[in-house]
Design a protein around this motif. Sequence first.
Motif, PDB file in Angstrom:
ATOM      1  N   PHE A  15      59.154  71.051 -47.115  1.00  0.00           N
ATOM      2  CA  PHE A  15      59.626  70.290 -48.277  1.00  0.00           C
ATOM      3  C   PHE A  15      58.439  70.086 -49.193  1.00  0.00           C
ATOM      4  O   PHE A  15      57.431  69.479 -48.804  1.00  0.00           O
ATOM      5  CB  PHE A  15      60.211  68.946 -47.845  1.00  0.00           C
ATOM      6  N   VAL A  16      58.586  70.554 -50.426  1.00  0.00           N
ATOM      7  CA  VAL A  16      57.477  70.539 -51.375  1.00  0.00           C
ATOM      8  C   VAL A  16      57.978  69.969 -52.697  1.00  0.00           C
ATOM      9  O   VAL A  16      59.038  70.378 -53.186  1.00  0.00           O
ATOM     10  CB  VAL A  16      56.920  71.965 -51.604  1.00  0.00           C
ATOM     11  N   PRO A  17      57.243  69.006 -53.275  1.00  0.00           N
ATOM     12  CA  PRO A  17      57.639  68.523 -54.604  1.00  0.00           C
ATOM     13  C   PRO A  17      57.425  69.613 -55.637  1.00  0.00           C
ATOM     14  O   PRO A  17      56.476  70.399 -55.540  1.00  0.00           O
ATOM     15  CB  PRO A  17      56.718  67.328 -54.833  1.00  0.00           C
ATOM     16  N   GLU A  18      58.343  69.635 -56.605  1.00  0.00           N
ATOM     17  CA  GLU A  18      58.168  70.635 -57.652  1.00  0.00           C
ATOM     18  C   GLU A  18      56.909  70.344 -58.459  1.00  0.00           C
ATOM     19  O   GLU A  18      56.342  69.266 -58.373  1.00  0.00           O
ATOM     20  CB  GLU A  18      59.394  70.674 -58.561  1.00  0.00           C
ATOM     21  N   ASN A  19      56.507  71.354 -59.202  1.00  0.00           N
ATOM     22  CA  ASN A  19      55.263  71.303 -59.968  1.00  0.00           C
ATOM     23  C   ASN A  19      54.046  71.150 -59.051  1.00  0.00           C
ATOM     24  O   ASN A  19      53.007  70.628 -59.465  1.00  0.00           O
ATOM     25  CB  ASN A  19      55.282  70.179 -61.011  1.00  0.00           C
ATOM     26  N   PHE A  20      54.205  71.564 -57.784  1.00  0.00           N
ATOM     27  CA  PHE A  20      53.076  71.540 -56.850  1.00  0.00           C
ATOM     28  C   PHE A  20      51.995  72.475 -57.397  1.00  0.00           C
ATOM     29  O   PHE A  20      52.291  73.558 -57.891  1.00  0.00           O
ATOM     30  CB  PHE A  20      53.552  72.014 -55.478  1.00  0.00           C
ATOM     31  N   PRO A  21      50.689  72.067 -57.330  1.00  0.00           N
ATOM     32  CA  PRO A  21      49.634  72.889 -57.952  1.00  0.00           C
ATOM     33  C   PRO A  21      49.626  74.320 -57.406  1.00  0.00           C
ATOM     34  O   PRO A  21      49.877  74.555 -56.226  1.00  0.00           O
ATOM     35  CB  PRO A  21      48.338  72.149 -57.576  1.00  0.00           C
ATOM     36  N   GLY A  22      49.340  75.277 -58.302  1.00  0.00           N
ATOM     37  CA  GLY A  22      49.259  76.661 -57.885  1.00  0.00           C
ATOM     38  C   GLY A  22      48.196  76.884 -56.817  1.00  0.00           C
ATOM     39  O   GLY A  22      47.112  76.291 -56.881  1.00  0.00           O
ATOM     40  N   PHE A  23      48.537  77.692 -55.785  1.00  0.00           N
ATOM     41  CA  PHE A  23      47.675  78.002 -54.649  1.00  0.00           C
ATOM     42  C   PHE A  23      47.340  76.783 -53.816  1.00  0.00           C
ATOM     43  O   PHE A  23      46.409  76.807 -53.033  1.00  0.00           O
ATOM     44  CB  PHE A  23      46.378  78.704 -55.105  1.00  0.00           C
ATOM     45  N   ALA A  65      50.762  99.141 -33.540  1.00  0.00           N
ATOM     46  CA  ALA A  65      50.797  97.706 -33.792  1.00  0.00           C
ATOM     47  C   ALA A  65      52.151  97.131 -33.364  1.00  0.00           C
ATOM     48  O   ALA A  65      53.195  97.787 -33.453  1.00  0.00           O
ATOM     49  CB  ALA A  65      50.555  97.435 -35.267  1.00  0.00           C
ATOM     50  N   LEU A  66      52.101  95.889 -32.886  1.00  0.00           N
ATOM     51  CA  LEU A  66      53.306  95.137 -32.544  1.00  0.00           C
ATOM     52  C   LEU A  66      53.474  94.009 -33.551  1.00  0.00           C
ATOM     53  O   LEU A  66      52.492  93.516 -34.129  1.00  0.00           O
ATOM     54  CB  LEU A  66      53.206  94.569 -31.118  1.00  0.00           C
ATOM     55  N   SER A  67      54.729  93.568 -33.751  1.00  0.00           N
ATOM     56  CA  SER A  67      54.970  92.571 -34.792  1.00  0.00           C
ATOM     57  C   SER A  67      56.161  91.704 -34.414  1.00  0.00           C
ATOM     58  O   SER A  67      56.930  92.006 -33.493  1.00  0.00           O
ATOM     59  CB  SER A  67      55.246  93.268 -36.132  1.00  0.00           C
ATOM     60  N   CYS A  68      56.263  90.600 -35.130  1.00  0.00           N
ATOM     61  CA  CYS A  68      57.431  89.725 -35.063  1.00  0.00           C
ATOM     62  C   CYS A  68      57.598  89.094 -36.437  1.00  0.00           C
ATOM     63  O   CYS A  68      56.687  89.132 -37.268  1.00  0.00           O
ATOM     64  CB  CYS A  68      57.275  88.663 -33.968  1.00  0.00           C
ATOM     65  N   ALA A  69      58.779  88.514 -36.682  1.00  0.00           N
ATOM     66  CA  ALA A  69      59.077  87.936 -37.989  1.00  0.00           C
ATOM     67  C   ALA A  69      59.761  86.589 -37.808  1.00  0.00           C
ATOM     68  O   ALA A  69      60.394  86.319 -36.778  1.00  0.00           O
ATOM     69  CB  ALA A  69      59.945  88.876 -38.826  1.00  0.00           C
ATOM     70  N   THR A  70      59.610  85.741 -38.783  1.00  0.00           N
ATOM     71  CA  THR A  70      60.257  84.435 -38.797  1.00  0.00           C
ATOM     72  C   THR A  70      60.716  84.133 -40.213  1.00  0.00           C
ATOM     73  O   THR A  70      60.182  84.687 -41.183  1.00  0.00           O
ATOM     74  CB  THR A  70      59.294  83.343 -38.288  1.00  0.00           C
ATOM     75  N   MET A  71      61.714  83.236 -40.308  1.00  0.00           N
ATOM     76  CA  MET A  71      62.224  82.854 -41.617  1.00  0.00           C
ATOM     77  C   MET A  71      61.601  81.524 -42.020  1.00  0.00           C
ATOM     78  O   MET A  71      61.543  80.572 -41.227  1.00  0.00           O
ATOM     79  CB  MET A  71      63.749  82.738 -41.607  1.00  0.00           C
ATOM     80  N   VAL A  72      61.148  81.465 -43.250  1.00  0.00           N
ATOM     81  CA  VAL A  72      60.523  80.262 -43.796  1.00  0.00           C
ATOM     82  C   VAL A  72      61.384  79.801 -44.976  1.00  0.00           C
ATOM     83  O   VAL A  72      61.676  80.584 -45.885  1.00  0.00           O
ATOM     84  CB  VAL A  72      59.082  80.538 -44.254  1.00  0.00           C
ATOM     85  N   THR A  73      61.787  78.511 -44.914  1.00  0.00           N
ATOM     86  CA  THR A  73      62.586  77.925 -45.998  1.00  0.00           C
ATOM     87  C   THR A  73      61.726  76.911 -46.734  1.00  0.00           C
ATOM     88  O   THR A  73      61.160  75.998 -46.105  1.00  0.00           O
ATOM     89  CB  THR A  73      63.837  77.236 -45.456  1.00  0.00           C
ATOM     90  N   VAL A  74      61.618  77.067 -48.045  1.00  0.00           N
ATOM     91  CA  VAL A  74      60.867  76.144 -48.889  1.00  0.00           C
ATOM     92  C   VAL A  74      61.869  75.413 -49.773  1.00  0.00           C
ATOM     93  O   VAL A  74      62.567  76.037 -50.595  1.00  0.00           O
ATOM     94  CB  VAL A  74      59.821  76.884 -49.730  1.00  0.00           C
ATOM     95  N   LEU A  75      61.973  74.092 -49.550  1.00  0.00           N
ATOM     96  CA  LEU A  75      62.876  73.240 -50.348  1.00  0.00           C
ATOM     97  C   LEU A  75      62.046  72.450 -51.332  1.00  0.00           C
ATOM     98  O   LEU A  75      61.107  71.747 -50.953  1.00  0.00           O
ATOM     99  CB  LEU A  75      63.667  72.304 -49.437  1.00  0.00           C
ATOM    100  N   LEU A  76      62.401  72.543 -52.643  1.00  0.00           N
ATOM    101  CA  LEU A  76      61.665  71.842 -53.687  1.00  0.00           C
ATOM    102  C   LEU A  76      62.303  70.469 -53.929  1.00  0.00           C
ATOM    103  O   LEU A  76      63.516  70.348 -54.125  1.00  0.00           O
ATOM    104  CB  LEU A  76      61.664  72.650 -54.980  1.00  0.00           C
ATOM    105  N   LEU A  77      61.491  69.442 -53.864  1.00  0.00           N
ATOM    106  CA  LEU A  77      61.926  68.069 -54.153  1.00  0.00           C
ATOM    107  C   LEU A  77      61.773  67.817 -55.641  1.00  0.00           C
ATOM    108  O   LEU A  77      60.762  68.193 -56.251  1.00  0.00           O
ATOM    109  CB  LEU A  77      61.089  67.074 -53.349  1.00  0.00           C
TER     110      LEU A  77
END
Length: 893
Positions: free
Chosen positions: A589-597, A663-675
Amino acid sequence: MFQRRGPSPSRTGLILGWCILLLFSSPFCCVAHFSQAKELFYSIREGVPMGAFIGAIGRDLKLDFTVDPPFQFNLPQQKHSGQYVRLDNATGDLYTSATELDRETLCPDGPTPQGCVLSLDVFVLPQRYFQLVKVKISVEDVNDNRPRFPVEEIRVSIPENTAVNARFAVEQSAVDPDLHFNSVQTYWLVNDFGVFTLDVEENEGGELTPFIIVTEALDRETQAEYITDIIAEDGGTPPLLGTATLKIIITDVNDNCPRFTKLLINVTLQGNTSKGAHLARLHAFDPDLGANAQISYVYSERVPRETQRLFHLDQMSGLIKLAGKFNSETSKFYKLTVLAKGPGCIPAVATVNIHIHKVITAPPAVVPRYIAAERNGVVTMKESEPAFSPIAFFTVKNTDTSQKMDCHLEGFGPFRLTPYQQLQNEYLLETTKDLDYEETQEYELTVVTEGTSGGAVIKTFLKVHVLDENDNAPVFKQSFVEISVEENNPPNTFLFQLQATDLDSGAHGEVVYLLAGDAPPGFFSVDRDTGVLSVTTALDREERETYRFMVRAVDQGAPRKESVATVLIRVEDRNDNAPRFINKDFTFFVPENFPGFGEIGVLSVTDADAGENGWVALSILNGSDVFVIDTGRGALRARTPLDREQQGTYELWVEAVDGGKPALSCATMVTVLLLDVNDNPPVVLFPQSNQSYMLVLPDTPPGTPVTEVYAVDRDTGMNAVIAYSIVKRKGAEPGSFVIDPETGNITLQRELSGRGLYTLLVRVSDHGQPEPLHATIRVNLFVNETVSNESYIQSLLTNEAEVAEVEERPWYVGQLTDRPRPFELFPCRPVLIALSVTCLGLLLVVIALASYICCRRIREHGGDGQEEVETPLNMNGGSVQLGDRKIRQMANI
């Protein structure tokens, strides 16, 4: 061109007188025997054409050709007299004949120290002038022969494990009958394939031998042979070339090759040496065991077949015997090149020089009488025998009593040959110290008997063989072995071959290999005979990374002796574990207008492997244009500030890939919700602008809605709840119009008392935190029955807008009310700039004035070379010290 030798003028008269006396007292046929012979030397190059002038004998003898009868020159019939030269009988001039002079044909055995010389006898006639002239013609060599190889195809075998810079001799070197610079000077390869080069070495006899040098690693399985041409080039001008095919065969060999104990052996023989006599015994040794240590002795291709038949070489023992008899035509010197060959090895080379002496009747004889055990000239002794143990007696039988014989020992080792007490011609051979089988197993000795005044030389060969005893324990070639093996190995995988050697022989030197008690059971095994160490089961680095244990090497002696070697096995990682995220999925959960990088969150991932296999790189499969992820920490960042109003939710797939191959790999889902953040002020959609107006009839009854203000806010929640209020009125009485704070509807509350333009300034505000945002709009109401003059109404609206800007600044339709700009709060910036410049100028003037005063004081007090003093200068309550021609302090200026 020539050189003449003869008696001096002072002796000529005396000799002439004797000749005249002998002429009248002896037969004429004997004159030649008493005349003084003269020698003339000429030189000529081989290959000159017929009729080429060689020399003038008569002129060089300074004969007077005016005498009568005239001189005549005669060339007696000799082997080469008429074949190569022609003599003018009248003048004595020598010319070449029809047969071309060839130095190589004339001197097939090579030149003498004086060169290749054609010797002639010339008679000077008539008899009264008779002279015998010895004419020697030196035939100079020219480059008329090109180098020639003895075979058309030369084969050289090179083992595939040959080290770089190893050298291999090309035995079939080229032969050029020419001499010196006209002979072979160098060799080169047409194609070196990038793995060979050619070097040339010159031995003590001046013979050139080409050597093949390996410059790169060889691999027989990649290429088994290389075929090119080897070129031999002489030093003539122009040079002549000889060519042969060179076939380089790559073979498999063991790791040790035979080596001669002596590379050069000189043997002296009598001309009447009997057939079957032992001349020399060559000895080469190979540190290997079994079949790899078998050595055979053969002659090099350089040794002629006739010489090989004359001197028999035993292939197994290296003994050279005389297989024939010498005769008057046999050479007096033989050079034998012997090769010691091992299985798959490069032959070792030794040289035996045999010198033949003239025959001496009744040579001395040497009779050996052995004390130690002996068979066929081989004496056997235990290594435990003490020093000064007797080996044999040698009795010298000499038929020539006028010559004393000397007997001495040749060879190396702890032996000596001494006269036995006071007995003449009796010699005792004995040891000088304890023998050691492990140091030397065999000694080759030669008892040499020769006369003190030269002559006969007799050599008796003797071999001493040392018997072994069990006095050495096995010794590992490597006492510490470090091995690396990959995990998940198949069972019974080969790890390493341990090698232990026991210097003892027979059963005492047989070694068996055993695992020590500290070896983990069920994991490793060692072959008793070969020492091959294997892993019997699959290893897992994640369970255990290292294994350390000992291996025993035990001999079969009584009592048994043993030694141990330490084995350290490191299990190397294989990429058998895929990366794993600590969570199945991630939600941030991230507030909008969060600073770049700025860091949104960290995706933690682990990999049980090590090294590159455990190094994990993270990457975004979708949305990489908006987000970026830190490979090292797994920190997720946004490239630019995010705006919830544009997109409120982001779903990303992040992949973790390790550094293994594959190489071996795995993946995951990341959800970013803007407050939501209150970053958008309300936007007024109606009225459309501050210049809009509404017509209101004068008789509109109170309670009638006349218009409305409609606005929207892009934020959500309380940040988007809008409230309406009237903040200013013009033209209307207070309370004439009211606005609904929730809907924005404007309603007439009282009857209108007049006509004209009514203006309401409406504030539209949200309920955001920490500070609400708002916008303002002017609502213009024109009270009249009709709109008859549009331009008049527009002029009223324009004037009304100017007045509103003066009364309340600034307010903008549909935008945020920003705080006043700096120039609006303080409009006197030009005045401040002028004051600053003035103050700065005054400060510079004061500083310049103070500097001038200080310099003037210094010149007044320090100009005469007196001692420097410090004078206080008070200025405005401050103090300035002037000394060392420098301003110490200046204050309050």
